[in-house]
Design a protein around this motif. Structure first.
Motif, mmCIF file in Angstrom:
data_model
loop_
_atom_site.group_PDB
_atom_site.id
_atom_site.type_symbol
_atom_site.label_atom_id
_atom_site.label_comp_id
_atom_site.label_asym_id
_atom_site.label_seq_id
_atom_site.Cartn_x
_atom_site.Cartn_y
_atom_site.Cartn_z
ATOM 1 N N ALA A 182 0.830 -1.202 0.000
ATOM 2 C CA ALA A 182 0.000 0.000 0.000
ATOM 3 C C ALA A 182 0.865 1.253 0.000
ATOM 4 O O ALA A 182 0.614 2.198 -0.757
ATOM 5 C CB ALA A 182 -0.933 0.001 1.205
ATOM 6 N N ILE A 183 1.876 1.268 0.844
ATOM 7 C CA ILE A 183 2.774 2.426 0.927
ATOM 8 C C ILE A 183 3.474 2.647 -0.404
ATOM 9 O O ILE A 183 3.537 3.774 -0.909
ATOM 10 C CB ILE A 183 3.782 2.261 2.077
ATOM 11 C CG1 ILE A 183 3.028 2.278 3.414
ATOM 12 C CG2 ILE A 183 4.848 3.355 2.031
ATOM 13 C CD1 ILE A 183 3.860 1.821 4.594
ATOM 14 N N ALA A 184 3.974 1.577 -1.004
ATOM 15 C CA ALA A 184 4.636 1.686 -2.306
ATOM 16 C C ALA A 184 3.673 2.191 -3.378
ATOM 17 O O ALA A 184 4.041 3.013 -4.224
ATOM 18 C CB ALA A 184 5.225 0.336 -2.709
ATOM 19 N N ALA A 185 2.428 1.734 -3.314
ATOM 20 C CA ALA A 185 1.448 2.106 -4.338
ATOM 21 C C ALA A 185 1.077 3.584 -4.296
ATOM 22 O O ALA A 185 0.727 4.161 -5.324
ATOM 23 C CB ALA A 185 0.191 1.248 -4.192
ATOM 24 N N VAL A 186 1.135 4.207 -3.115
ATOM 25 C CA VAL A 186 0.747 5.619 -3.006
ATOM 26 C C VAL A 186 1.942 6.555 -2.879
ATOM 27 O O VAL A 186 1.774 7.761 -2.681
ATOM 28 C CB VAL A 186 -0.251 5.852 -1.849
ATOM 29 C CG1 VAL A 186 -1.517 5.039 -2.051
ATOM 30 C CG2 VAL A 186 0.375 5.584 -0.495
ATOM 31 N N SER A 187 3.138 6.029 -3.003
ATOM 32 C CA SER A 187 4.338 6.860 -2.905
ATOM 33 C C SER A 187 4.602 7.590 -4.214
ATOM 34 O O SER A 187 4.411 7.040 -5.296
ATOM 35 C CB SER A 187 5.547 5.996 -2.539
ATOM 36 O OG SER A 187 5.416 5.520 -1.221
ATOM 37 N N ASP A 188 5.053 8.823 -4.085
ATOM 38 C CA ASP A 188 5.352 9.670 -5.235
ATOM 39 C C ASP A 188 6.361 10.711 -4.755
ATOM 40 O O ASP A 188 6.241 11.208 -3.627
ATOM 41 C CB ASP A 188 4.054 10.326 -5.718
ATOM 42 C CG ASP A 188 4.242 11.185 -6.944
ATOM 43 O OD1 ASP A 188 4.810 12.291 -6.814
ATOM 44 O OD2 ASP A 188 3.795 10.765 -8.025
ATOM 45 N N ALA A 189 7.315 11.079 -5.587
ATOM 46 C CA ALA A 189 8.323 12.067 -5.205
ATOM 47 C C ALA A 189 7.701 13.408 -4.823
ATOM 48 O O ALA A 189 8.277 14.164 -4.044
ATOM 49 C CB ALA A 189 9.331 12.257 -6.343
ATOM 50 N N GLY A 190 6.518 13.694 -5.329
ATOM 51 C CA GLY A 190 5.848 14.958 -5.022
ATOM 52 C C GLY A 190 4.939 14.900 -3.813
ATOM 53 O O GLY A 190 4.294 15.894 -3.479
ATOM 54 N N PHE A 191 4.872 13.749 -3.160
ATOM 55 C CA PHE A 191 3.972 13.600 -2.022
ATOM 56 C C PHE A 191 4.731 13.710 -0.711
ATOM 57 O O PHE A 191 5.631 12.928 -0.435
ATOM 58 C CB PHE A 191 3.263 12.241 -2.051
ATOM 59 C CG PHE A 191 2.236 12.092 -3.144
ATOM 60 C CD1 PHE A 191 1.833 13.161 -3.914
ATOM 61 C CD2 PHE A 191 1.666 10.860 -3.391
ATOM 62 C CE1 PHE A 191 0.883 13.022 -4.908
ATOM 63 C CE2 PHE A 191 0.715 10.699 -4.380
ATOM 64 C CZ PHE A 191 0.316 11.790 -5.136
ATOM 65 N N GLY A 192 4.331 14.659 0.108
ATOM 66 C CA GLY A 192 4.896 14.801 1.440
ATOM 67 C C GLY A 192 4.044 14.111 2.488
ATOM 68 O O GLY A 192 4.441 13.975 3.635
ATOM 69 N N GLY A 193 2.850 13.674 2.102
ATOM 70 C CA GLY A 193 1.956 13.024 3.045
ATOM 71 C C GLY A 193 1.463 11.681 2.537
ATOM 72 O O GLY A 193 0.957 11.576 1.423
ATOM 73 N N ILE A 194 1.660 10.662 3.355
ATOM 74 C CA ILE A 194 1.108 9.328 3.104
ATOM 75 C C ILE A 194 0.439 8.887 4.389
ATOM 76 O O ILE A 194 1.040 8.932 5.458
ATOM 77 C CB ILE A 194 2.201 8.318 2.691
ATOM 78 C CG1 ILE A 194 2.774 8.683 1.331
ATOM 79 C CG2 ILE A 194 1.630 6.895 2.691
ATOM 80 C CD1 ILE A 194 3.923 7.795 0.896
ATOM 81 N N ASP A 195 -0.819 8.494 4.276
ATOM 82 C CA ASP A 195 -1.552 8.008 5.426
ATOM 83 C C ASP A 195 -2.032 6.602 5.115
ATOM 84 O O ASP A 195 -2.509 6.339 4.011
ATOM 85 C CB ASP A 195 -2.739 8.921 5.747
ATOM 86 C CG ASP A 195 -3.349 8.595 7.097
ATOM 87 O OD1 ASP A 195 -2.599 8.487 8.083
ATOM 88 O OD2 ASP A 195 -4.582 8.435 7.167
ATOM 89 N N VAL A 196 -1.900 5.698 6.095
ATOM 90 C CA VAL A 196 -2.285 4.303 5.915
ATOM 91 C C VAL A 196 -3.162 3.873 7.077
ATOM 92 O O VAL A 196 -2.819 4.097 8.241
ATOM 93 C CB VAL A 196 -1.042 3.376 5.854
ATOM 94 C CG1 VAL A 196 -1.452 1.927 5.662
ATOM 95 C CG2 VAL A 196 -0.088 3.811 4.755
ATOM 96 N N PHE A 197 -4.294 3.241 6.756
ATOM 97 C CA PHE A 197 -5.131 2.619 7.769
ATOM 98 C C PHE A 197 -5.002 1.115 7.599
ATOM 99 O O PHE A 197 -5.148 0.587 6.490
ATOM 100 C CB PHE A 197 -6.603 3.013 7.614
ATOM 101 C CG PHE A 197 -7.483 2.215 8.545
ATOM 102 C CD1 PHE A 197 -7.613 2.585 9.872
ATOM 103 C CD2 PHE A 197 -8.114 1.069 8.108
ATOM 104 C CE1 PHE A 197 -8.386 1.832 10.744
ATOM 105 C CE2 PHE A 197 -8.893 0.313 8.975
ATOM 106 C CZ PHE A 197 -9.032 0.684 10.288
ATOM 107 N N ILE A 198 -4.714 0.420 8.696
ATOM 108 C CA ILE A 198 -4.615 -1.044 8.702
ATOM 109 C C ILE A 198 -5.653 -1.575 9.672
ATOM 110 O O ILE A 198 -5.610 -1.257 10.865
ATOM 111 C CB ILE A 198 -3.208 -1.510 9.115
ATOM 112 C CG1 ILE A 198 -2.149 -0.934 8.168
ATOM 113 C CG2 ILE A 198 -3.151 -3.042 9.171
ATOM 114 C CD1 ILE A 198 -0.726 -1.119 8.638
#
Length: 167
Positions: free
Chosen positions: A22-38
């Protein structure tokens, strides 16, 4: 860049849900925010000891509805959001991952809000049925959001539509 959404149903007889995916799928060089719910299977629900859960669903319908939910979140947060949803199908033991939702955006506030909106939509709107298996050998189908009744708050949690959940 955003907009490269991913969603899937994971059959537990074949694989487990991997939050790192999930983290890899939403990662982008332009993204400073990643939120994950498990979401994991807990060992106690409404005072009953739980030993596992079985999720039942019709995958084509679930996949279609997840696509709608993702489109709604993107419409609200714009094309600079990337979303991920994975939900388990089949039998899970206590402690196993049942659902992962993730959002990546340029800033943390939007990532938090998009992830929250998406997981709430998943819990409220996906046609997924949950059967709990208890330590005493009994089992019961959960009264999830699609079966909400007009009763008091449960476990301190009321949904946005004012109905309780057993999620």
């Amino acid at each position: 860049m955003g907009g490269q959404h991913a969603w899937k149903v994971v059959d537990r007889t074949v694989a487990a849900i991997d939050p790192a995916e999930a983290i890899a799928a939403v990662s982008d060089a332009g993204f400073g925010g990643i939120d994950v719910f498990i979401g994991k299977v807990r060992d106690l629900n409404q005072g009953r000891a739980v030993r596992g859960i079985t999720y039942d669903l019709f995958e084509p319908l679930v996949m279609q509805e997840i696509g709608r939910l993702v489109a709604e979140v993107e419409a609200q947060f714009g094309p600079r959001v990337t979303l991920y949803v994975a939900h388990a199908k089949g039998r899970l033991a206590v402690g196993e991952v049942a659902v992962v939702v993730a959002a990546g955006t340029p800033h943390r506030d939007a990532a938090f809000r998009a992830c929250r909106q998406l997981i709430e939509s998943v819990k409220h709107r996906l046609p997924i049925w949950k059967q709990e298996h208890y330590e005493d050998g009994d089992s019961a189908w959960s009264e999830g959001c699609s079966l909400c009744q007009d009763t008091a708050e449960v476990d301190g949690h009321a949904h946005a539509h004012g109905q309780p959940t057993h999620c």
